[in-house]
Structure formats: structure tokens, C-alpha cells
Design an enzyme around this catalytic site. Sequence first.
Site, mmCIF file in Angstrom:
data_model
loop_
_atom_site.group_PDB
_atom_site.id
_atom_site.type_symbol
_atom_site.label_atom_id
_atom_site.label_comp_id
_atom_site.label_asym_id
_atom_site.label_seq_id
_atom_site.Cartn_x
_atom_site.Cartn_y
_atom_site.Cartn_z
ATOM 1 C CB SER A 8 -0.773 0.109 1.143
ATOM 2 O OG SER A 8 -0.939 1.640 1.567
ATOM 3 C CG HIS A 21 -3.873 -1.999 -0.895
ATOM 4 N ND1 HIS A 21 -5.489 -2.985 -0.940
ATOM 5 C CD2 HIS A 21 -4.403 -1.087 -0.029
ATOM 6 C CE1 HIS A 21 -5.316 -3.139 0.003
ATOM 7 N NE2 HIS A 21 -5.468 -1.213 0.647
ATOM 8 C CG ASP A 57 -5.238 2.397 0.379
ATOM 9 O OD1 ASP A 57 -6.106 1.281 0.570
ATOM 10 O OD2 ASP A 57 -3.671 2.252 1.851
ATOM 11 C CG MET A 67 -8.778 6.982 1.524
ATOM 12 S SD MET A 67 -7.662 7.213 3.572
ATOM 13 C CE MET A 67 -6.684 5.874 3.700
ATOM 14 C CG HIS A 85 -9.334 -0.311 -0.043
ATOM 15 N ND1 HIS A 85 -8.241 -0.378 1.214
ATOM 16 C CD2 HIS A 85 -10.531 -0.885 0.683
ATOM 17 C CE1 HIS A 85 -9.733 -0.371 2.532
ATOM 18 N NE2 HIS A 85 -10.802 -0.323 1.769
ATOM 19 C CG MET A 91 -11.310 2.572 2.304
ATOM 20 S SD MET A 91 -9.977 3.193 2.797
ATOM 21 C CE MET A 91 -9.011 2.783 1.220
ATOM 22 C CG MET A 108 -11.381 -2.610 5.828
ATOM 23 S SD MET A 108 -9.632 -2.172 5.291
ATOM 24 C CE MET A 108 -8.748 -0.880 6.404
ATOM 25 C CG ASP A 116 -5.942 -2.606 4.170
ATOM 26 O OD1 ASP A 116 -4.736 -2.832 4.325
ATOM 27 O OD2 ASP A 116 -6.354 -1.989 3.516
HETATM 28 C C1 DX5 Z 1 -6.256 2.013 5.491
HETATM 29 C C2 DX5 Z 1 -5.334 1.517 4.326
HETATM 30 C C3 DX5 Z 1 -4.589 0.536 4.532
HETATM 31 C C4 DX5 Z 1 -3.371 1.182 5.032
HETATM 32 C C5 DX5 Z 1 -2.691 0.340 5.874
HETATM 33 O O1 DX5 Z 1 -7.107 3.377 5.796
HETATM 34 O O2 DX5 Z 1 -6.925 1.015 3.367
HETATM 35 O O3 DX5 Z 1 -4.548 -0.074 3.434
HETATM 36 O O4 DX5 Z 1 -3.075 2.213 3.842
HETATM 37 O O5 DX5 Z 1 -1.459 1.167 6.434
HETATM 38 P P1 DX5 Z 1 -0.960 0.268 7.781
HETATM 39 O O6 DX5 Z 1 0.055 -0.941 6.855
HETATM 40 O O7 DX5 Z 1 0.222 1.022 7.709
HETATM 41 O O8 DX5 Z 1 -1.587 -0.155 9.015
HETATM 42 ZN ZN ZN Z 2 -6.519 -0.323 2.439
#
Ligand code: DX5
Ligand code: ZN
Length: 224
Positions: free
Chosen positions: A7, A32, A34, A36, A65, A67, A136, A174
Amino acid sequence: MSLIAASILAADFARLAEAVAESQAAGVDRFHLDVMDGRFVPNLTFGPVVVEAIRKVSDRPLDVHAMVVEPERLAPDLVQAGASLLAFHLEATPHPHRLLEAIRSLGAKAGIAINPGTPVEALTDLLELTDQVLLMSVNPGFAGQRFIPRTYRKLERLAALRRTEGASFEIAVDGGVKPENTGRLAALGADVLVAASGLYNEKPVAENLAAYREALRDPGGALP
Ligand code: DX5
Ligand code: ZN
């Protein structure tokens, strides 16, 4: 052996292409990404433009992913931008069944993510349309949070559900995934381990990735 999805959320956003190149050279299995929107989660990151830019410099699968609220609105652009797999949140739409079908018909793999407070059983009637369940293990929004231990029990129940339903989706975990918990997660059925802060920190990605791989090879040695 479980796959490692990098990620980039904890990477240096001013040097994303370098982070991608370093990660690929180190041997990460996937990226991956993210996405948001500042509404479904408090944080705001990036959208299709950055996914497309990463697609151009990466030869690995891109798991996106999302969100975001109303994920059906963004799904076509994210697939068009190069998502190999697009996972949205069950909590973000009243029509997850329709969206899973739509993502597949757009030509990507379809994933569904659930927050720590959502039971895995809520996914039962969606599993045959799902290529990945993204469990999650932190509340989504930020990298660098602490792993929620109850995830182990959810993972066990999800793996059991996969067996009883005769389904073949992959299970991804994740949030807060570190070498210390990878062995247990893999043993309980996690196929994909997502890592941001564990890979992108003051050490080189190759060294961090080696610690994950080593923990997966020898889970006993890494248990806390
Ligand atoms: C959180 C993300 C994760 C995040 C994980 O909302 O969906 O993918 O990047 O980060 P770490 O591995 O640092 O917990
Ligand atoms: Zn994620």
C-alpha cells in the site's frame, strides 16, 4: 504462501514512481491503492488520475481499495484507469450485489471490503460474485494504525464461510499487518497481506519485505 500487497499510502507521494520501482525490484506481488474521498473516511488521498499514472509505471496487478461513498459512481473510472481488482466497502452502498456484477462486467476483478465493526456473515449472499474479501483490521482512513486483534476471529469465520459456501474468493487483510502477525494471519487463511507502514519507512523496501517473507516462512519464530 500469502502474497504481499504494497500500500503506497505510506510512501513518499512526491516520489511515487521511485517507490513503485523500488517495490517492484524488491519483489512485492501487487500494489494496493487506497482511494479515499474525505467522506466515507476522514482522509482524502487520490483518485483515477493517480491510479492511471501508477498503472503506467508498474507491471504488477493493482488492487484498488475504494473508501468512498457511492462507489458505483467512481467504479467505471477506476477500472478504466487500470485497476486489476476494485474493492469497495459493503457499508458504502445499498446495492453491493449490483456493483460486484458491474465491476466484473467492466473487466476487473470485484472485491468487497468490510470495516472492523461489520460481521463477515453480512457477506454471505455476495460471496459467489466476489473475487476478494478485504477484511479491515483497522478502521479505514490512515496508515500506521494498530492491528485490531478481533480480526483473527473474523478471519477464522470468513475462512469457514468460504469452505461451507464452496466459494473461491481470496481473503485479504488490511491494516496494522506487520511481520509479527503475518504468520498467524496466513495460517488462518489470509491469501493477501496488505502493508503500508511496514514496507515504507526509514528502511529500504527490500529489507522490510524480506522480514515479511521470513516471518511467513517461519511463523513460529516471529510470534510475539
Ligand atoms: C487504511 C488503508 C490501508 C493502510 C494500511 O485505511 O486501507 O491499506 O494503507 O496501512 P498500514 O499497513 O500502515 O496499517
Ligand atoms: Zn487499504
